[in-house]
Design a protein around this motif. Structure first.
Motif, short mmCIF file in Angstrom:
data_model
loop_
_atom_site.label_atom_id
_atom_site.label_comp_id
_atom_site.label_asym_id
_atom_site.label_seq_id
_atom_site.Cartn_x
_atom_site.Cartn_y
_atom_site.Cartn_z
N ALA A 1 4.18 23.48 13.98
CA ALA A 1 3.23 23.94 15.00
C ALA A 1 1.98 24.53 14.37
N VAL A 2 2.15 25.29 13.29
CA VAL A 2 1.02 25.93 12.63
C VAL A 2 0.25 24.93 11.77
N VAL A 3 0.99 24.18 10.94
CA VAL A 3 0.35 23.34 9.92
C VAL A 3 -0.14 22.02 10.47
N ALA A 4 0.73 21.31 11.21
CA ALA A 4 0.40 19.95 11.65
C ALA A 4 -0.26 19.93 13.03
N ARG A 5 0.24 20.71 13.96
CA ARG A 5 -0.31 20.68 15.31
C ARG A 5 -1.53 21.61 15.44
N GLY A 6 -1.39 22.85 14.98
CA GLY A 6 -2.50 23.79 15.07
C GLY A 6 -3.58 23.56 14.02
N ARG A 7 -3.23 22.88 12.92
CA ARG A 7 -4.16 22.56 11.82
C ARG A 7 -4.88 23.84 11.36
N VAL A 8 -4.08 24.88 11.13
CA VAL A 8 -4.64 26.18 10.75
C VAL A 8 -5.28 26.09 9.37
N ARG A 9 -6.48 26.66 9.26
CA ARG A 9 -7.23 26.65 8.00
C ARG A 9 -7.46 28.07 7.52
N PRO A 10 -7.67 28.23 6.20
CA PRO A 10 -7.91 29.57 5.66
C PRO A 10 -9.09 30.25 6.36
N GLY A 11 -8.92 31.52 6.65
CA GLY A 11 -9.99 32.31 7.27
C GLY A 11 -10.01 32.27 8.78
N GLU A 12 -9.28 31.34 9.40
CA GLU A 12 -9.26 31.29 10.86
C GLU A 12 -8.42 32.43 11.43
N TRP A 13 -8.73 32.76 12.67
CA TRP A 13 -7.91 33.71 13.41
C TRP A 13 -6.82 32.95 14.15
N VAL A 14 -5.59 33.42 14.02
CA VAL A 14 -4.44 32.83 14.72
C VAL A 14 -3.76 33.92 15.53
N ALA A 15 -3.60 33.68 16.83
CA ALA A 15 -2.86 34.61 17.68
C ALA A 15 -1.47 34.06 17.92
N VAL A 16 -0.46 34.92 17.80
CA VAL A 16 0.93 34.52 18.05
C VAL A 16 1.46 35.39 19.17
N HIS A 17 1.72 34.75 20.32
CA HIS A 17 2.21 35.47 21.50
C HIS A 17 3.73 35.36 21.55
N GLY A 18 4.39 36.49 21.33
CA GLY A 18 5.85 36.54 21.29
C GLY A 18 6.34 36.53 19.85
N CYS A 19 6.84 37.66 19.38
CA CYS A 19 7.25 37.78 17.98
C CYS A 19 8.76 37.92 17.85
N GLY A 20 9.45 36.95 18.46
CA GLY A 20 10.87 36.76 18.17
C GLY A 20 11.00 35.92 16.92
N GLY A 21 12.08 35.17 16.81
CA GLY A 21 12.32 34.39 15.61
C GLY A 21 11.25 33.35 15.33
N VAL A 22 10.88 32.56 16.33
CA VAL A 22 9.87 31.52 16.09
C VAL A 22 8.49 32.15 15.92
N GLY A 23 8.20 33.21 16.65
CA GLY A 23 6.90 33.86 16.52
C GLY A 23 6.71 34.51 15.17
N LEU A 24 7.73 35.22 14.68
CA LEU A 24 7.63 35.82 13.35
C LEU A 24 7.52 34.75 12.28
N SER A 25 8.22 33.63 12.48
CA SER A 25 8.07 32.51 11.55
C SER A 25 6.63 32.02 11.53
N ALA A 26 6.03 31.89 12.71
CA ALA A 26 4.65 31.43 12.80
C ALA A 26 3.69 32.42 12.14
N VAL A 27 3.94 33.72 12.31
CA VAL A 27 3.11 34.73 11.66
C VAL A 27 3.16 34.55 10.15
N MET A 28 4.36 34.43 9.60
CA MET A 28 4.52 34.28 8.16
C MET A 28 3.85 33.02 7.64
N ILE A 29 4.02 31.92 8.36
CA ILE A 29 3.47 30.64 7.91
C ILE A 29 1.95 30.63 8.02
N ALA A 30 1.41 31.15 9.12
CA ALA A 30 -0.04 31.20 9.28
C ALA A 30 -0.68 32.08 8.20
#
Length: 356
Positions: free
Chosen positions: A156-185
């Protein structure tokens, strides 16, 4: 074998003795050493998935070792340590031929289309297409999350969201998948805003790389406005990692012009209000994230092996099969911090090496 059996949607399930599974054609039976307790399992138990037939055994993110192999399987042997994407692809449809097994047209999903991993053993389909080897030094409790939450967040972060260095990423819901997304972003070099109502979840998000936090319960009912303020105009990428009408709408409303929303949390069937006027006016992209195909795991595994990503840190508690029914029902009141992992054979079962 012992398994968590759901006999009525929304009613507390029980641990029962049920028949052992056998390998399906082209499939295997895996001895479940660890399996995650996920909000998607709660949706199934609550009756939100019309494809589930009762009685039913939930559970879809797992790790273990192969116990039995169908004769048609060529790439795997009894004793191999494996995990599996929660989408078990057929390997033959047009989507699979295009390498998009996560949206296979004839997919099987343990814990949804057939009995899952809240059990001592589970049957998995199309083993040569779907199984992923896990190294001896990766704990089963850590590897279980790679079948759903961590791998889903990664794609979701790398392939779908195509997150790049320096961008702002908001993660709504910090359960297991949300915390994973925080770490990966954060590992991608992004600046992350974590959004949740639980102080413990926001504290964990900060530990895993979030640079800002929004307490949605204290934001005057407008978490999106708080995100836009924290990011100086809105996030470049926003993920709904919880899965509700409120978090979906807030994620979309958190974006700046030409931002990208990724829906990761499962939403119940039916209407979900989305601020489409904002989508049109700001030319926003609305994207879905549905797991990750087995062939895409090597880069994720390399980053885990290198210590760039630490899914082991997400494990919040380890519980027994007997404790699972109550823990599943308790998700009606919200998710506990981190990832809850079930060990059907106990925490000292075979396959646990030094330090695991």
């Amino acid at each position: 074998m012992r398994a968590v059996l759901v006999e009525e949607f929304g009613r507390l399930p029980e641990v029962r003795e049920v028949p052992d599974p056998v390998p399906p054609a082209g499939g295997v039976v895996v001895r479940v050493e660890a399996t995650g307790l996920c909000r998607s399992d709660w949706h199934g138990w609550a009756g939100h998935d019309p494809g589930i037939t009762l009685p039913h055994v939930p559970g879809h993110e797992l790790a273990g070792r192969i116990e039995a192999v169908h004769p048609a399987v060529t790439g795997w042997r009894v004793g191999d340590r494996v995990t599996v994407p929660f989408v078990c692809a057929c390997g033959r449809c047009p989507a699979c031929a295009a390498g998009e097994q996560q949206v296979c047209e004839r997919q099987e999903q343990p814990g949804f289309t057939h009995w899952g991993s809240f059990a001592e053993y589970v049957a998995l389909h199309a083993a040569d297409t779907n199984l992923v080897a896990i190294p001896d030094d990766l704990a089963y409790e850590t590897a279980a999350g790679l079948g759903c939450r961590f791998a889903t967040a990664y794609r979701a972060v790398v392939a779908r969201g195509r997150v790049r260095p320096g961008e702002w990423v908001a993660v709504h819901g910090c359960g297991g998948v949300g915390l994973s997304a925080v770490m990966i972003a954060a590992a991608c070099g992004a600046r992350v805003v974590a959004v949740d109502v639980a102080p413990e979840a926001l504290e964990l998000a900060g530990r895993f790389g979030a640079t800002a936090a929004v307490d949605a319960g204290a934001a005057g009912g407008d978490a999106a406005a708080a995100v836009r303020e924290a990011t100086g105009g809105g996030a470049h990428v926003s993920l709904d990692a919880f899965g509700s009408a409120a978090t979906c709408a807030a994620s979309v409303a958190s974006l700046r012009r030409r931002g990208r929303h990724v829906q990761v949390g499962l939403l119940p069937a039916g209407g979900t209000p989305v601020p489409m006027d904002r989508v049109v006016a700001l030319e926003l992209d609305l994207l879905g994230g549905h797991g990750m195909a087995a062939h895409a795991y090597p880069e994720l595994m390399r980053q885990v092996a290198a210590g760039t990503l630490r899914p082991d840190l997400l494990v919040g508690s380890v519980i027994s099969l007997a404790e699972t029914p109550a823990a599943l029902a308790a998700l009606s009141e919200g998710s506990p911090p981190g990832v809850t992992v079930i060990t059907p054979h106990g925490t000292d079962g075979p396959g646990r090496g030094p330090g695991r």
